[in-house]
Design a protein around this motif. Structure first.
Motif, PDB file in Angstrom:
ATOM      1  N   PHE A 142      39.011  43.700  48.033  1.00  0.00           N
ATOM      2  CA  PHE A 142      38.575  43.616  46.635  1.00  0.00           C
ATOM      3  C   PHE A 142      39.463  44.523  45.801  1.00  0.00           C
ATOM      4  O   PHE A 142      39.973  45.534  46.310  1.00  0.00           O
ATOM      5  N   ASP A 143      39.609  44.179  44.552  1.00  0.00           N
ATOM      6  CA  ASP A 143      40.378  45.002  43.618  1.00  0.00           C
ATOM      7  C   ASP A 143      39.846  46.449  43.661  1.00  0.00           C
ATOM      8  O   ASP A 143      38.649  46.691  43.457  1.00  0.00           O
ATOM      9  N   LYS A 144      40.743  47.384  43.920  1.00  0.00           N
ATOM     10  CA  LYS A 144      40.320  48.786  44.052  1.00  0.00           C
ATOM     11  C   LYS A 144      39.692  49.318  42.769  1.00  0.00           C
ATOM     12  O   LYS A 144      38.752  50.107  42.794  1.00  0.00           O
ATOM     13  N   ASN A 145      40.244  48.868  41.634  1.00  0.00           N
ATOM     14  CA  ASN A 145      39.671  49.333  40.357  1.00  0.00           C
ATOM     15  C   ASN A 145      38.246  48.817  40.170  1.00  0.00           C
ATOM     16  O   ASN A 145      37.385  49.521  39.650  1.00  0.00           O
ATOM     17  N   ILE A 184      28.106  45.441  34.293  1.00  0.00           N
ATOM     18  CA  ILE A 184      27.454  44.117  34.231  1.00  0.00           C
ATOM     19  C   ILE A 184      28.098  43.169  35.250  1.00  0.00           C
ATOM     20  O   ILE A 184      29.320  42.986  35.240  1.00  0.00           O
ATOM     21  N   ILE A 185      27.267  42.559  36.085  1.00  0.00           N
ATOM     22  CA  ILE A 185      27.782  41.484  36.964  1.00  0.00           C
ATOM     23  C   ILE A 185      27.179  40.164  36.495  1.00  0.00           C
ATOM     24  O   ILE A 185      25.957  40.001  36.471  1.00  0.00           O
ATOM     25  N   MET A 186      28.053  39.248  36.113  1.00  0.00           N
ATOM     26  CA  MET A 186      27.587  37.918  35.708  1.00  0.00           C
ATOM     27  C   MET A 186      27.920  36.933  36.827  1.00  0.00           C
ATOM     28  O   MET A 186      28.958  37.085  37.478  1.00  0.00           O
ATOM     29  N   ILE A 187      27.055  35.978  36.999  1.00  0.00           N
ATOM     30  CA  ILE A 187      27.290  34.984  38.054  1.00  0.00           C
ATOM     31  C   ILE A 187      27.184  33.596  37.425  1.00  0.00           C
ATOM     32  O   ILE A 187      26.211  33.319  36.714  1.00  0.00           O
ATOM     33  N   SER A 188      28.177  32.757  37.677  1.00  0.00           N
ATOM     34  CA  SER A 188      28.133  31.413  37.105  1.00  0.00           C
ATOM     35  C   SER A 188      29.040  30.480  37.896  1.00  0.00           C
ATOM     36  O   SER A 188      30.240  30.706  37.979  1.00  0.00           O
ATOM     37  N   LYS A 211      31.618  47.655  31.118  1.00  0.00           N
ATOM     38  CA  LYS A 211      32.484  47.099  32.168  1.00  0.00           C
ATOM     39  C   LYS A 211      31.792  45.889  32.771  1.00  0.00           C
ATOM     40  O   LYS A 211      30.564  45.865  32.876  1.00  0.00           O
ATOM     41  N   ASN A 212      32.585  44.920  33.167  1.00  0.00           N
ATOM     42  CA  ASN A 212      31.939  43.680  33.609  1.00  0.00           C
ATOM     43  C   ASN A 212      32.761  42.907  34.619  1.00  0.00           C
ATOM     44  O   ASN A 212      33.987  43.027  34.673  1.00  0.00           O
ATOM     45  N   LEU A 213      32.035  42.102  35.366  1.00  0.00           N
ATOM     46  CA  LEU A 213      32.624  41.241  36.414  1.00  0.00           C
ATOM     47  C   LEU A 213      31.977  39.868  36.317  1.00  0.00           C
ATOM     48  O   LEU A 213      30.774  39.773  36.092  1.00  0.00           O
ATOM     49  N   ILE A 214      32.766  38.820  36.504  1.00  0.00           N
ATOM     50  CA  ILE A 214      32.192  37.481  36.654  1.00  0.00           C
ATOM     51  C   ILE A 214      32.434  37.017  38.081  1.00  0.00           C
ATOM     52  O   ILE A 214      33.533  37.191  38.629  1.00  0.00           O
ATOM     53  N   ILE A 215      31.402  36.447  38.680  1.00  0.00           N
ATOM     54  CA  ILE A 215      31.564  35.784  39.976  1.00  0.00           C
ATOM     55  C   ILE A 215      31.429  34.297  39.688  1.00  0.00           C
ATOM     56  O   ILE A 215      30.377  33.844  39.223  1.00  0.00           O
ATOM     57  N   THR A 216      32.482  33.545  39.893  1.00  0.00           N
ATOM     58  CA  THR A 216      32.463  32.131  39.488  1.00  0.00           C
ATOM     59  C   THR A 216      33.244  31.261  40.460  1.00  0.00           C
ATOM     60  O   THR A 216      34.149  31.734  41.153  1.00  0.00           O
ATOM     61  N   ASN A 217      32.900  29.981  40.433  1.00  0.00           N
ATOM     62  CA  ASN A 217      33.646  29.037  41.266  1.00  0.00           C
ATOM     63  C   ASN A 217      34.783  28.399  40.484  1.00  0.00           C
ATOM     64  O   ASN A 217      35.534  27.610  41.039  1.00  0.00           O
ATOM     65  N   ARG A 239      38.297  33.804  32.380  1.00  0.00           N
ATOM     66  CA  ARG A 239      39.395  34.319  31.560  1.00  0.00           C
ATOM     67  C   ARG A 239      39.005  35.538  30.735  1.00  0.00           C
ATOM     68  O   ARG A 239      39.816  36.395  30.464  1.00  0.00           O
ATOM     69  N   ASN A 240      37.729  35.607  30.374  1.00  0.00           N
ATOM     70  CA  ASN A 240      37.359  36.635  29.399  1.00  0.00           C
ATOM     71  C   ASN A 240      36.645  37.854  29.959  1.00  0.00           C
ATOM     72  O   ASN A 240      36.430  38.820  29.228  1.00  0.00           O
ATOM     73  N   CYS A 241      36.256  37.800  31.217  1.00  0.00           N
ATOM     74  CA  CYS A 241      35.596  38.989  31.790  1.00  0.00           C
ATOM     75  C   CYS A 241      36.663  39.963  32.272  1.00  0.00           C
ATOM     76  O   CYS A 241      37.805  39.588  32.536  1.00  0.00           O
ATOM     77  N   MET A 242      36.253  41.207  32.414  1.00  0.00           N
ATOM     78  CA  MET A 242      37.197  42.255  32.806  1.00  0.00           C
ATOM     79  C   MET A 242      37.695  42.020  34.243  1.00  0.00           C
ATOM     80  O   MET A 242      38.883  42.118  34.530  1.00  0.00           O
ATOM     81  N   TYR A 243      36.765  41.738  35.130  1.00  0.00           N
ATOM     82  CA  TYR A 243      37.116  41.404  36.513  1.00  0.00           C
ATOM     83  C   TYR A 243      36.548  40.021  36.824  1.00  0.00           C
ATOM     84  O   TYR A 243      35.510  39.642  36.271  1.00  0.00           O
ATOM     85  N   SER A 244      37.217  39.332  37.738  1.00  0.00           N
ATOM     86  CA  SER A 244      36.694  38.026  38.157  1.00  0.00           C
ATOM     87  C   SER A 244      36.848  37.880  39.664  1.00  0.00           C
ATOM     88  O   SER A 244      37.906  38.195  40.218  1.00  0.00           O
ATOM     89  N   LEU A 245      35.793  37.452  40.317  1.00  0.00           N
ATOM     90  CA  LEU A 245      35.893  37.116  41.747  1.00  0.00           C
ATOM     91  C   LEU A 245      35.592  35.638  41.888  1.00  0.00           C
ATOM     92  O   LEU A 245      34.525  35.166  41.467  1.00  0.00           O
TER      93      LEU A 245
END
Ligand code: F6R
Length: 592
Positions: free
Chosen positions: A278-281, A339-343, A364-370, A378-384
């Motif tokens: 995972f991204d260390k940051n 914030i963790i968003m899931i979509s 700070k925020n992360l999106i978990i998306t397919n 594109r717009n969240c700080m981190y994306s998995l």
């Protein structure tokens, strides 16, 4: 929520547009239509399926430009007149539109004042007329688009052509996805990349407020000030966006059966050479945060419930919210919330609303998306990314399991706990066991419950979270009312609903709560319920319905979710319903 396709310069735009519409009709299936140029603008559209549309268009269509649309009605009922494409009053502009124009009422008033009249009720027809109005005034289409974009508020992905420039499709976009596909001697456009992969795997994704045009040999994109911009083409993996049914009768069944490969792919992506990848940051920001807030909708929210528990296991404080609730009453406790968003889709409007608030407050925020390239990606700080391959069936299955798998791994990485990966690998045997041995039994249960008015699911802890998902899936595609109840809550109200013959489906996989769950079974049986119990081997009793191999109990939503999915699938099938396209639902919910 609707689907858009368009082509310029192909030998057979009709072939591409119809194949594309079929692929996209999971996004909206109230009505469908196409338009093309052949000595004037020709439009064919109707309420009903793409297959039906095919029966009303001419067999041979000679054109080098065509647009198409599948609709999920928002403004204006699903009637033929409201179906896209829409044509302007003087027949100069023909467009298809996804999204919602918030100020269409005022714009319509303005146009009515200019002697325009309207045949339907949609916001999209208003945009067609506004384009025409300014085109007639300016005589320049680029200036016209700029002007219209400065006037329309809301979300839109639009492609259109005019009656006088017969070799060009125009595109404009805000808060609704639109992708251009690059070909040789042709160019394409669609609301996502999937319909185009048979023709190209080079794409340009438009950003919000960008617009442009495509011809058979040129693609020009402009920023909102009208300055040409040099967009990098991106390359997409064909396999992951393919809509091939691969011999399955329905996408839902195919997608359930892809669960083991989905879990495997995630393990191999995010755990390599004995280390989490995972991204260390991202990990640092999560570690340093003092509160983690999960925000999502529907099935993805259910995954968030599980994910919250996973992080709590490693001493993180968490809360979980439904996006449409958080959006209007945002709370973010702690000095350093994350914030963790899931979509699955990455395009859910309620979440995009939340992201706006998250950004306003610099959280700070992360999106978990397919969906790589989606608005949230594109717009969240981190994306998995979930790397699960496109999910076509409206009812989410493999993406839910992928979300939970990824959350387990992310928590494992934070807690430096590699056992999670082993536990996930063990789940694969359980999933295979269910696929190989239990489908006939699940079909039998489906037959027994298909005519019931109500079904209850019971579980505790992780089995309760799974019950929520099982219940949502059943109601979504079988239209049977269903509820999930935490075992301990039964006596606090819901037991009043238990009566003779009512099906109660019980998950018992957690050793700590197994005996309390057995107590719950007695309570509902005494009141006449027909109980179906799914238990792990070490907790199994001979009267239970199904025994699955033991697994780490916190992974119920990975190991045995497929039982719930198969059940919903077989019930819907037994009722003769449209499994992949349940009534009133759309795959990506791009309106609030
Ligand atoms: C149910 C289902 C929906 C979605 C929800 C959020 O099967 O798929 O409940 O989970 O509409 O969508 P995403 O995950 O795309 O944000």
């Amino acid at each position: 929520m609707c689907g858009i396709v368009g082509a310029v310069g192909l030998i057979s735009p009709k072939e591409y547009v119809f194949k594309g519409l079929k692929m996209l009709d999971y996004r909206g299936y109230d009505s469908a239509g196409v338009a093309y140029f052949n000595s004037g603008i020709k439009i064919y559209k109707d309420v009903g399926s793409v297959e039906h549309l095919l029966t009303i268009v001419p067999e041979e269509i000679k054109t080098n430009i065509m647009i198409g649309h599948t609709r999920w009605a928002t403004h204006g009922s699903p009637t033929k007149l409201n179906t896209h494409p829409h044509i302007s009053f003087n027949q100069r502009i023909c467009l298809v539109h996804n999204g919602v124009i918030e100020n269409y009422v005022e714009l319509k008033k303005f146009l009515l004042g200019k002697n325009y009249s309207f045949y339907g009720e949609t916001d999209s027809e208003v945009v067609a007329n506004l384009l025409e109005y300014y085109y007639l005034e300016y005589g320049d289409i680029i200036e016209t688009i700029k002007k219209v974009m400065s006037e329309i508020k809301g979300s839109y992905a639009i492609t259109f052509f005019t009656d006088d420039i017969k070799d060009t499709l125009y595109v404009l976009k805000n808060a609704s996805p639109l992708v251009v596909g690059l070909g040789k001697g042709f160019n394409l456009v669609a609301s996502d990349a999937s319909p185009m992969i048979e023709y190209t795997n080079e794409f340009i994704e438009l950003e919000d407020k960008e617009f442009g045009y495509i011809t058979n040999d040129k693609v020009a994109i402009f920023n909102k000030a009208g300055k040409p911009i040099d967009k990098q083409a991106i390359h997409k993996d064909v396999e992951l966006i393919s809509h091939d049914l691969k011999g399955y009768p329905h996408y839902m069944l195919k997608e359930i059966e892809e669960i083991p490969q989905t879990v495997n792919r995630l393990i191999n992506t995010y755990f390599q050479k004995g280390k989490y990848q995972f991204d260390k940051n991202l990990l640092k920001d999560l570690e340093e945060s003092d509160h983690i807030i999960f925000i999502a909708c529907g099935t993805s929210y259910h995954a968030g419930l599980v994910g919250g528990r996973y992080l709590e296991k490693y001493n993180k404080s968490t809360s979980r919210f439904i996006a449409s609730e958080w959006a209007f009453h945002p709370t973010y406790p702690g000095a350093k919330p994350f914030i963790i968003m899931i979509s699955q889709s990455g395009e859910t409007a309620d979440l995009i609303h939340c992201l706006k608030i998250v950004k306003e407050h610099n959280l700070k925020n992360l999106i978990i998306t397919n969906t790589g390239g989606s608005t949230l990606d594109r717009n969240c700080m981190y994306s998995l990314l979930l790397h699960s391959g496109v999910e076509v069936s409206v009812a989410s299955t493999k993406a839910y399991v992928a979300q939970v798998t990824l959350l387990a791994m992310l928590a494992g990485a934070l807690g430096n706990d590699k056992q999670v990966v082993e536990d996930l690998r063990n789940c694969l045997d359980v999933v295979h066991g269910i696929q190989d041995h239990y489908k006939p039994l699940i079909m039998k249960v489906a037959e027994e419950i298909k005519d019931k008015k109500s079904v209850f699911f019971l579980g505790r802890s992780f089995d309760y979270f799974l019950s929520l998902e099982a219940s949502l899936k059943l109601k979504e595609i079988s239209y049977i009312h269903s509820e999930a109840i935490p075992g301990g809550e039964l006596k606090h109200g819901p037991i009043a609903l238990i009566e003779k013959g009512i099906p109660v489906i019980v998950f018992i996989t957690d050793p700590d709560t197994a005996s309390s769950m057995r107590g719950n079974i007695e309570e509902v049986k005494t009141r006449g319920a027909k109980v179906y119990t799914i238990a792990t081997k070490s907790l199994y009793r001979s009267e239970d319905t199904m025994m699955v191999e033991d697994y780490a109990y916190y992974l119920s939503s990975v190991a045995i979710a497929s039982i719930a999915f198969y059940l919903a699938y077989y019930v819907a099938l037994a009722k003769g319903l449209n499994v992949d396209k349940p009534r009133n639902l759309a795959k990506s919910v791009t309106v609030e």
